[in-house]
Design a protein around this motif. Sequence first.
Motif, mmCIF file in Angstrom:
data_model
loop_
_atom_site.group_PDB
_atom_site.id
_atom_site.type_symbol
_atom_site.label_atom_id
_atom_site.label_comp_id
_atom_site.label_asym_id
_atom_site.label_seq_id
_atom_site.Cartn_x
_atom_site.Cartn_y
_atom_site.Cartn_z
ATOM 1 N N HIS A 84 102.476 -9.430 -7.654
ATOM 2 C CA HIS A 84 101.156 -9.899 -8.067
ATOM 3 C C HIS A 84 100.188 -9.695 -6.897
ATOM 4 C CE1 HIS A 84 97.954 -12.523 -9.526
ATOM 5 N NE2 HIS A 84 98.555 -12.538 -10.699
ATOM 6 N N PRO A 85 98.936 -9.280 -7.178
ATOM 7 C CA PRO A 85 98.005 -8.997 -6.078
ATOM 8 C C PRO A 85 97.468 -10.227 -5.369
ATOM 9 C CG PRO A 85 96.903 -8.727 -8.199
ATOM 10 C CD PRO A 85 98.359 -8.939 -8.490
ATOM 11 N N LEU A 86 97.903 -11.404 -5.758
ATOM 12 C CA LEU A 86 97.481 -12.628 -5.105
ATOM 13 C C LEU A 86 97.678 -12.518 -3.592
ATOM 14 C CD1 LEU A 86 96.680 -15.668 -5.438
ATOM 15 C CD2 LEU A 86 99.120 -16.149 -5.528
ATOM 16 N N ALA A 87 96.634 -12.826 -2.834
ATOM 17 C CA ALA A 87 96.657 -12.803 -1.362
ATOM 18 C C ALA A 87 96.750 -11.393 -0.784
ATOM 19 C CB ALA A 87 97.797 -13.665 -0.806
ATOM 20 N N GLY A 88 96.734 -10.372 -1.641
ATOM 21 C CA GLY A 88 96.667 -8.996 -1.153
ATOM 22 C C GLY A 88 97.841 -8.569 -0.302
ATOM 23 N N GLN A 89 99.044 -9.076 -0.606
ATOM 24 C CA GLN A 89 100.193 -8.794 0.261
ATOM 25 C C GLN A 89 100.985 -7.552 -0.135
ATOM 26 O OE1 GLN A 89 101.090 -10.385 3.239
ATOM 27 N NE2 GLN A 89 98.998 -11.054 2.882
ATOM 28 N N GLY A 90 100.736 -6.977 -1.310
ATOM 29 C CA GLY A 90 101.564 -5.866 -1.775
ATOM 30 C C GLY A 90 101.573 -4.680 -0.850
ATOM 31 N N LEU A 91 100.387 -4.155 -0.503
ATOM 32 C CA LEU A 91 100.315 -2.999 0.390
ATOM 33 C C LEU A 91 100.854 -3.343 1.767
ATOM 34 C CD1 LEU A 91 99.515 -0.149 1.188
ATOM 35 C CD2 LEU A 91 97.161 -0.960 1.501
ATOM 36 N N VAL A 108 105.438 -8.110 -12.053
ATOM 37 C CA VAL A 108 106.247 -8.040 -10.836
ATOM 38 C C VAL A 108 107.483 -7.207 -11.138
ATOM 39 C CG1 VAL A 108 107.526 -10.160 -11.339
ATOM 40 C CG2 VAL A 108 107.328 -9.382 -8.985
ATOM 41 N N GLN A 109 107.938 -6.442 -10.146
ATOM 42 C CA GLN A 109 109.152 -5.632 -10.304
ATOM 43 C C GLN A 109 109.829 -5.521 -8.941
ATOM 44 O OE1 GLN A 109 109.341 -1.776 -12.666
ATOM 45 N NE2 GLN A 109 109.534 -0.950 -10.603
ATOM 46 N N LEU A 110 111.062 -5.973 -8.869
ATOM 47 C CA LEU A 110 111.826 -5.952 -7.619
ATOM 48 C C LEU A 110 113.075 -5.106 -7.794
ATOM 49 C CD1 LEU A 110 111.683 -9.749 -6.679
ATOM 50 C CD2 LEU A 110 110.221 -7.915 -5.830
ATOM 51 N N ALA A 111 113.321 -4.203 -6.850
ATOM 52 C CA ALA A 111 114.542 -3.403 -6.870
ATOM 53 C C ALA A 111 115.718 -4.267 -6.444
ATOM 54 C CB ALA A 111 114.402 -2.208 -5.937
ATOM 55 N N ALA A 112 116.872 -4.031 -7.058
ATOM 56 C CA ALA A 112 118.071 -4.811 -6.739
ATOM 57 C C ALA A 112 118.534 -4.581 -5.311
ATOM 58 C CB ALA A 112 119.190 -4.477 -7.720
ATOM 59 N N LEU A 168 114.851 -10.044 3.071
ATOM 60 C CA LEU A 168 114.456 -11.440 2.903
ATOM 61 C C LEU A 168 112.942 -11.583 2.839
ATOM 62 C CD1 LEU A 168 115.258 -14.387 2.682
ATOM 63 C CD2 LEU A 168 115.304 -14.520 5.181
ATOM 64 N N ASP A 169 112.227 -10.882 3.710
ATOM 65 C CA ASP A 169 110.762 -10.975 3.728
ATOM 66 C C ASP A 169 110.176 -10.503 2.406
ATOM 67 O OD1 ASP A 169 108.175 -11.406 4.875
ATOM 68 O OD2 ASP A 169 108.042 -9.281 5.334
ATOM 69 N N ASN A 170 110.667 -9.383 1.905
ATOM 70 C CA ASN A 170 110.148 -8.854 0.644
ATOM 71 C C ASN A 170 110.368 -9.826 -0.510
ATOM 72 O OD1 ASN A 170 109.182 -6.447 1.697
ATOM 73 N ND2 ASN A 170 111.078 -5.334 1.333
ATOM 74 N N ILE A 171 111.564 -10.387 -0.605
ATOM 75 C CA ILE A 171 111.864 -11.316 -1.689
ATOM 76 C C ILE A 171 111.041 -12.589 -1.551
ATOM 77 C CG2 ILE A 171 113.660 -12.787 -2.694
ATOM 78 C CD1 ILE A 171 115.663 -10.570 -2.027
ATOM 79 N N ALA A 172 110.955 -13.119 -0.320
ATOM 80 C CA ALA A 172 110.228 -14.368 -0.106
ATOM 81 C C ALA A 172 108.754 -14.233 -0.461
ATOM 82 C CB ALA A 172 110.378 -14.801 1.357
ATOM 83 N N VAL A 173 108.106 -13.157 -0.018
ATOM 84 C CA VAL A 173 106.684 -12.969 -0.314
ATOM 85 C C VAL A 173 106.467 -12.729 -1.803
ATOM 86 C CG1 VAL A 173 104.668 -11.498 0.075
ATOM 87 C CG2 VAL A 173 106.122 -12.157 2.003
ATOM 88 N N SER A 174 107.331 -11.925 -2.415
ATOM 89 C CA SER A 174 107.203 -11.641 -3.851
ATOM 90 C C SER A 174 107.298 -12.916 -4.672
ATOM 91 C CB SER A 174 108.293 -10.660 -4.294
ATOM 92 O OG SER A 174 108.201 -9.441 -3.591
ATOM 93 N N LEU A 175 108.302 -13.753 -4.373
ATOM 94 C CA LEU A 175 108.484 -14.980 -5.141
ATOM 95 C C LEU A 175 107.409 -16.011 -4.824
ATOM 96 C CD1 LEU A 175 112.372 -15.375 -5.115
ATOM 97 C CD2 LEU A 175 110.888 -14.356 -6.863
ATOM 98 N N ASP A 188 104.425 -15.022 -6.869
ATOM 99 C CA ASP A 188 104.704 -15.366 -8.267
ATOM 100 C C ASP A 188 104.544 -16.865 -8.488
ATOM 101 O OD1 ASP A 188 106.035 -14.617 -10.981
ATOM 102 O OD2 ASP A 188 107.252 -16.279 -10.231
ATOM 103 N N GLY A 189 105.093 -17.664 -7.582
ATOM 104 C CA GLY A 189 105.009 -19.111 -7.723
ATOM 105 C C GLY A 189 103.593 -19.626 -7.632
ATOM 106 N N PHE A 190 102.818 -19.106 -6.676
ATOM 107 C CA PHE A 190 101.423 -19.539 -6.539
ATOM 108 C C PHE A 190 100.625 -19.200 -7.789
ATOM 109 C CE2 PHE A 190 102.040 -19.952 -1.897
ATOM 110 C CZ PHE A 190 101.370 -21.155 -1.708
ATOM 111 N N ASN A 191 100.857 -18.006 -8.330
ATOM 112 C CA ASN A 191 100.119 -17.615 -9.530
ATOM 113 C C ASN A 191 100.451 -18.547 -10.693
ATOM 114 O OD1 ASN A 191 98.442 -15.714 -11.125
ATOM 115 N ND2 ASN A 191 100.372 -15.277 -12.158
ATOM 116 N N ARG A 192 101.726 -18.892 -10.851
ATOM 117 C CA ARG A 192 102.110 -19.785 -11.944
ATOM 118 C C ARG A 192 101.583 -21.207 -11.715
ATOM 119 N NH1 ARG A 192 105.962 -17.368 -15.173
ATOM 120 N NH2 ARG A 192 106.854 -15.450 -14.302
#
Length: 422
Positions: free
Chosen positions: A312-319, A290-294, A358-365, A368-372
Amino acid sequence: MSAVPKSDVIEADVIIAGAGLTGATLGLALASAGLTPVLVDPQPFEAQIAPTFDGRASAIAFSSFRQWRALGLGETLAPQAQRIEQILVTDGRGPGASAGPASPAYLRFDAAEIAARSDGEPLGYMLENRVSRAALAEAVGRAGLTVLAPARVTGVTFGPAAAEVTLADGRVLRAPLVVGAEGRGSVVREAAGIETLGWGYGQSGVVATVALERDHQGVAYEHFLPSGPFAILPLTDKRASLVWTESARRGEALRGARDEVFHAHLRRRFGDFLGHAEAVGPRFVYPLSVQLAADLVAPRMALVGDAAHAIHPLAGQGLNLGLKDAAALAEVLAEAVRLGEDIGSAVVLERYARWRRLDNIAVSLACDGFNRLFSNNNPALRAARGAGLALVNRIGPARRFFMHEAGGAQGDLPRLLRGEAL
């Protein structure tokens, strides 16, 4: 750097570094609103239609597909898009869990449940990336957009009234705004001094296409195994795209494995519920991180897609996050032009950042949380997540909320994601 005479530069309204799926979509959206974008990409543009460009397929949210329809791609993409009618999520105990019957702890999403609110849309569409790239490349050509490719951005300077982009061949471009859409290693982001936060998972995604003996009926399967998610995603013509998460070490072993060894491991994971499954074409292995811009913006600069958030490609949300970025940025810029504002100004770009941050951070985290949470065999966590899956499966409003969320239909949507022109 001394200023280049105006007569020696290529002028545009917006310079987009990166002509991939997100960058090309943004270019088309801006052109539809009357702006003049220039696309720059290090790959020859003909590579967009190469049959094995990267071997991947993507789950496209129905709101993202509406955007492509609004930009004129629907007629080209629809015949090659596989509707996802159902999604079955299970929590497996071992590598062969996908071959066994569904446990009581499962979650099933069905597009029929939200058909009235989604105008009969499916939960999403599966499209091979090569198909999407080719459709976008053709649309870019029809729209007459300027594409500089192969061309590599080597430097960007940001002035009070415009930004200048220098290419490896010495050409210079100038525009009020530069957009970084060139992925994780964004030169534009680096030039703007925006730092990133990220971490690796020690996992690799093994990607392959398989031919099936039985029809998948438009059902996508997401099996959570201790090594990571094992997704079977439906494609057209009785095929499926596999996104098979393994440890980095096992992923590399599968990359180099003989075909018969790879197929033995594949059948152990896949099972026989869809009959015989045979890998067709090449297989690919991608390290997962995972990589998030500040920040999403800086003076005369904005970020979209993986340049802003590689997840993470979980749930295919990246694109789909990237396509949301493109729709939101295009709408903000189109409105700024109508109001006579400077499209590269801080006040305009901050509207985009507020809309998407907010949407980008929420989906990214969340990914990440689901994968862990799921990529382990801890008995206590297994019991808790099993109870959670079963609970959500029994609560209709919760199921429908998650379906709308996955379809990108929640929240303050840009016009293009509602299927409306700018």
